[in-house]
Design an enzyme around this catalytic site. Structure first.
Site, PDB file in Angstrom:
ATOM      1  CG  ASP A  64      -1.936  -1.033   1.243  1.00 51.40           C
ATOM      2  OD1 ASP A  64      -2.369  -1.392   0.147  1.00 51.40           O
ATOM      3  OD2 ASP A  64      -2.324  -1.491   2.340  1.00 51.40           O
ATOM      4  CE  LYS A  66      -8.543   2.888  -1.771  1.00 47.63           C
ATOM      5  NZ  LYS A  66      -8.339   1.896  -0.744  1.00 47.63           N
ATOM      6  CG  MET A  95      -8.064   5.885   7.912  1.00 44.36           C
ATOM      7  SD  MET A  95      -9.007   4.589   7.098  1.00 44.36           S
ATOM      8  CE  MET A  95      -9.976   3.950   8.436  1.00 44.36           C
TER       9      MET A  95
HETATM   10  N1  SAH Z   1      -3.897  -0.967   9.576  1.00 45.45           N
HETATM   11  C1  SAH Z   1      -3.389   0.325   9.906  1.00 45.45           C
HETATM   12  C2  SAH Z   1      -4.419   1.431   9.706  1.00 45.45           C
HETATM   13  C3  SAH Z   1      -4.813   1.612   8.270  1.00 45.45           C
HETATM   14  S1  SAH Z   1      -5.860   2.958   8.038  1.00 45.45           S
HETATM   15  C4  SAH Z   1      -2.845   0.310  11.327  1.00 45.45           C
HETATM   16  O1  SAH Z   1      -3.066  -0.657  12.061  1.00 45.45           O
HETATM   17  O2  SAH Z   1      -2.138   1.249  11.699  1.00 45.45           O
HETATM   18  C5  SAH Z   1      -4.714   4.258   7.680  1.00 45.45           C
HETATM   19  C6  SAH Z   1      -4.669   5.226   8.823  1.00 45.45           C
HETATM   20  O3  SAH Z   1      -3.768   4.773   9.800  1.00 45.45           O
HETATM   21  C7  SAH Z   1      -4.164   6.607   8.471  1.00 45.45           C
HETATM   22  O4  SAH Z   1      -5.177   7.401   7.913  1.00 45.45           O
HETATM   23  C8  SAH Z   1      -3.745   7.126   9.816  1.00 45.45           C
HETATM   24  O5  SAH Z   1      -4.845   7.531  10.554  1.00 45.45           O
HETATM   25  C9  SAH Z   1      -3.213   5.874  10.465  1.00 45.45           C
HETATM   26  N2  SAH Z   1      -1.748   5.791  10.352  1.00 45.45           N
HETATM   27  C10 SAH Z   1      -1.033   4.882   9.686  1.00 45.45           C
HETATM   28  N3  SAH Z   1       0.287   5.078   9.872  1.00 45.45           N
HETATM   29  C11 SAH Z   1       0.390   6.136  10.693  1.00 45.45           C
HETATM   30  C12 SAH Z   1       1.491   6.822  11.281  1.00 45.45           C
HETATM   31  N4  SAH Z   1       2.751   6.460  11.048  1.00 45.45           N
HETATM   32  N5  SAH Z   1       1.231   7.874  12.076  1.00 45.45           N
HETATM   33  C13 SAH Z   1      -0.025   8.259  12.331  1.00 45.45           C
HETATM   34  N6  SAH Z   1      -1.100   7.644  11.804  1.00 45.45           N
HETATM   35  C14 SAH Z   1      -0.898   6.593  11.010  1.00 45.45           C
END
Ligand code: SAH
Length: 535
Positions: free
Chosen positions: A37, A59, A174
């Protein structure tokens, strides 16, 4: 049905490669294909095999995005073609991001799969900002919510009234596009505007940023700082623990001198490790873009002639570790040196194997310590080395020792400078400059380099020889504007001169032409730059 591969749904963690699980790292290193991704850091993909098929299904803001159906079919297709497929997802694969749906699709299609949990950003990003999601007396539960849902949607899956009255910490993923609506829904449902709130962007990554205030102020803070996705929103009294955990105001994670810096190493891959390790030990992220490859010339007529006459030389001079390596492998060739039987017999071969330098009458000289060490490891007892590690300094020393008519073999590459030979010949010394290996431009990684430069993710590039600079000039072509803000560092005066000749600005030169000096030079250079920027 043909044998089908196995898909591993792997959590890549929040971004910092150190937060990969051991299982995730092992699978990324061995996968035949990786389907990944947008939020997967390129640094994590760097550990994949060179021949691993990497398929991007993320995306892109401005491009048409892959639908979930596309991704599902990519996975099925990969399972038909590969043995080990890694479906790499940010954070934990089953926390949002539709990992569950992908697994269901695989199950339905009879494809074997396994889930490898990851460190979710829901917990890691607040932690990286020193916000514990639970803390005795502050919060004894936390709720992770999607902030992606269209808040105007008539039938919301989120019960805002319940959320506003749920004790403990709320974490929104998100949610950046909807932050204003999230705040207003919660406040309307009864959550106090004074409730502490924070947003952590790029949590755990070198470019992590945070803002903290209250439910009433957080949106303005986010807008003022221009904070966007990926970020988590944390709401609840635990946000104020941040101050407790940072008595001096400093984050708990101590940054190494080069933390957050990305340095590109252009050395040949087999030589790059000490430079890479040195920079990594200071916290830098290292991108390897080898600009050079080597190829032995063991069977070339010049090498064969030099080895035939090897006992006639008074001195043999090595200007690089490679010279030692390819000299040794030439000695090990079946027809090398002693004997070289004209009648085609090849058994009179290996008197020098095991102790390759043992029978050589010549004295041995090296330009620098790494070469000297390689010679010592090959059994040479005494190696002459100049105090400053340059060819010119070695030449000066040799001229002080040698007599007219003495014979010197200079073991070198096909791109060697002729200064040493010319200096010796000028004093009536017989000097044979013999290329024992070829120095080949490796320009395969052009795309990787220009992409990284375009992204602005490279802070510095290191050069450990002139040929790398020459190849770099070819590789960068007329895209030199990409080098703005990128510092170029050189191992020594010859490389620096080549940088200048090719029109590049050298930001710093290693003190004494050794790898540890180059590491220090990069450290000092980049730290000075950081201080200038923050001043
Ligand atoms: N499966 C992922 C979440 C996917 S949805 C998990 O467990 O972390 C994607 C969202 O994850 C982003 O919109 C943001 O809100 C969050 N996210 C992912 N990486 C991040 C990071 N390094 N710092 C802050 N938010 C993060």
């Amino acid at each position: 049905m043909a044998e089908c591969g196995k898909v591993f749904l792997v959590g890549a963690g929040p971004g910092d490669p150190d937060l990969l699980t051991v299982a995730a790292k092992r699978l990324i290193e061995t996968a035949d294909a990786i389907v990944y991704d947008r939020l997967i850091s390129p640094h994590i993909l760097d550990c994949a095999r060179a021949d691993c098929e990497k398929i991007f299904v993320g995306k892109e803001p401005e491009h048409s995005s892959h639908t979930q159906a596309d991704i599902n079919s990519v996975l099925v297709d990969c399972a038909g073609r590969h043995h080990c497929i890694v479906r790499l997802k940010g954070g934990d694969p089953y926390v949002f991001g539709r990992g569950g749906e992908e697994a269901t699709h695989l199950a339905k299609n009879g494809i074997e799969f396994e889930v490898i949990p990851g460190v979710t950003s829901a917990i890691a990003a607040p932690a990286a900002a020193d916000i514990p999601l639970t803390y005795r007396g502050y919060a004894s539960q936390f709720t992770v919510v999607t902030g992606h849902e269209d808040p105007e949607k008539a039938e919301s899956d989120i019960n805002w009234d319940v959320l506003a009255h749920t004790p403990g910490t709320l974490v929104f993923l998100m949610g950046m596009k909807n932050i204003g609506l999230i705040v207003s829904r919660l406040v309307t449902a009864g959550l106090a505007e004074s409730t502490p709130a924070a947003v952590v962007e790029h949590g755990t990554l070198p470019n992590q940023r945070e803002v903290a205030g209250t439910l009433g102020t957080i949106e303005a803070l986010v807008n003022a700082e221009g904070i966007t996705n990926p970020a988590v929103i944390v709401i609840g009294s635990v946000v104020s623990c941040r101050e407790l955990l940072r008595p001096n105001g400093a984050p708990s994670k101590q940054h190494a001198p080069l933390a957050g810096k990305t340095v590109c190493v252009t050395r040949a891959r087999e030589q790059a490790s000490s430079l890479k390790e040195g920079l990594e030990a200071l916290g830098a992220h290292v991108v390897e873009i080898p600009l050079i490859r080597f190829e032995g010339l063991e069977a070339s007529p010049e090498v064969v002639a030099a080895l035939d006459a090897i006992d006639s030389y008074d001195w043999i001079v090595f200007d690089s570790v490679n010279g030692v390596k390819y000299f040794l492998s030439a000695l090990e060739m079946p027809d090398a040196s002693s004997g070289n039987p004209a009648d085609g017999e090849t058994e009179a071969v290996a008197p020098r194997l095991g102790d390759p330098f043992g029978n050589l009458p010549a004295k041995i000289a090296a330009v620098g310590p790494a070469t000297k060490k390689a010679l010592e490891e090959a059994g040479v007892g005494e190696v002459l080395m100049p105090e400053r590690f340059t060819t010119d300094d070695l030449l000066a020393e040799l001229l002080g020792i040698l007599n007219e008519g003495d014979r010197v073999l200079i073991v070198s590459s096909d791109k060697a400078r002729t200064a040493m030979r010319d200096g010796l010949v000028a004093k009536n010394i017989v000097a044979d400059l013999v290329p024992f290996y070829r120095n080949i431009a490796a320009l395969e990684d052009r795309e990787k380099l220009t992409a990284a430069l375009r992204e602005g993710s490279i802070d510095a590039i290191t050069f450990t020889c002139s040929s790398a600079v020459v190849n770099f000039a070819d590789l960068i072509g007329d895209a030199r504007d990409l080098l703005e803000g990128v510092a170029l560092y050189s191992i020594g005066p010859v490389t620096t001169a080549t940088l200048a000749e090719r029109g590049f600005t050298c930001a710093g030169e290693a003190d004494n032409a050794r790898i540890p000096d180059l590491v220090t030079c990069v450290k000092q250079g980049l730290q000075t730059r950081r201080d200038e920027v923050s001043a």
